[in-house]
Design a protein around this motif. Structure first.
Motif, mmCIF file in Angstrom:
data_model
loop_
_atom_site.group_PDB
_atom_site.id
_atom_site.type_symbol
_atom_site.label_atom_id
_atom_site.label_comp_id
_atom_site.label_asym_id
_atom_site.label_seq_id
_atom_site.Cartn_x
_atom_site.Cartn_y
_atom_site.Cartn_z
ATOM 1 N N HIS A 128 45.718 18.222 42.036
ATOM 2 C CA HIS A 128 46.584 17.485 41.120
ATOM 3 C C HIS A 128 46.427 17.966 39.676
ATOM 4 C CE1 HIS A 128 48.208 14.663 43.985
ATOM 5 N NE2 HIS A 128 46.981 14.461 44.466
ATOM 6 N N LEU A 129 45.187 18.237 39.258
ATOM 7 C CA LEU A 129 44.959 18.687 37.878
ATOM 8 C C LEU A 129 45.463 20.116 37.653
ATOM 9 C CD1 LEU A 129 41.447 17.086 37.425
ATOM 10 C CD2 LEU A 129 43.595 16.355 36.342
ATOM 11 N N PHE A 130 45.462 20.927 38.708
ATOM 12 C CA PHE A 130 46.026 22.281 38.638
ATOM 13 C C PHE A 130 47.527 22.206 38.367
ATOM 14 C CE2 PHE A 130 48.084 25.563 41.476
ATOM 15 C CZ PHE A 130 47.934 26.646 40.619
ATOM 16 N N LEU A 131 48.205 21.305 39.078
ATOM 17 C CA LEU A 131 49.659 21.198 38.930
ATOM 18 C C LEU A 131 50.068 20.477 37.644
ATOM 19 C CD1 LEU A 131 50.724 20.391 42.604
ATOM 20 C CD2 LEU A 131 50.871 22.578 41.392
ATOM 21 N N LYS A 132 49.279 19.479 37.242
ATOM 22 C CA LYS A 132 49.662 18.687 36.081
ATOM 23 C C LYS A 132 48.435 17.998 35.516
ATOM 24 C CE LYS A 132 52.777 14.874 34.999
ATOM 25 N NZ LYS A 132 53.704 13.923 35.596
#
Length: 182
Positions: free
Chosen positions: A71-75
């Motif tokens: 999730h943190l990679f995408l946003k």
């Protein structure tokens, strides 16, 4: 009997083993503090534990939080978090953080992902289906950018009805990915 394991700035200490079972007590020491094991670890999926402030978590005695690599990679993106001083600063948390690899989230995208020896190809549900390749190396790079205290290697997650052959092949792929993560 005391056993210790040192990995970079992390240390695991086995405190006590049960005589009647495989239960054990331990202590993990990281750059951001100590964790008594076993431990309850709240999940801060997108750099926040839902409906809780970091101060409330500390008041409850929370020793570690799980951050979600996928999730943190995408946003908002791992490079954004790196530029802002890392996940600890980003989420106002000065205690240990464990980050997962993103493998389970990739598993949940069964309709839009493909697992290969290279890694996991998937389409992001966040950015309109943009294709991504999450490799073992990228999973570690993301977690390093986040400033994780404890990082997980990318693994392939299986459905609960996997055959013995599927399970063996998945384990072997996950082991190859673990060696690449090193």
């Amino acid at each position: 009997q005391l056993r210790r394991l040192h990995v970079n700035s992390m240390k695991f200490e086995l405190i006590q083993k049960s005589r009647g079972s495989k239960a054990r007590l331990g202590k993990i020491t990281t750059a951001h503090g100590e964790i008594q094991t076993p431990v309850f670890m709240p999940v801060g999926t997108i750099a926040t534990v839902k409906a809780m402030h970091p101060e409330e978590l500390k008041d409850l005695g929370t020793e570690i939080i799980l951050g979600n690599t996928y999730h943190l990679f995408l946003k908002p993106g791992h490079e954004t978090i790196r530029k802002l001083g890392g996940l600890h600063k980003f989420m106002h948390w000065d205690r240990p953080i464990l980050t997962d690899s993103g493998g389970y989230q990739i598993f949940s995208l069964s309709q839009t992902r493909k697992i290969t020896p290279d890694g996991a190809y998937f389409q992001s549900p966040i950015d309109g289906g943009k294709p991504h390749l999450l490799t073992p190396e990228l999973a570690i790079e993301i977690q390093e950018a986040l400033g994780s205290d404890i990082m997980m290697v990318l693994d392939e997650c299986l459905h609960p009805h996997a055959t013995e052959t599927e399970t063996r092949e998945s384990m072997e792929l996950s082991l190859r990915w673990a060696f690449r993560s090193l």
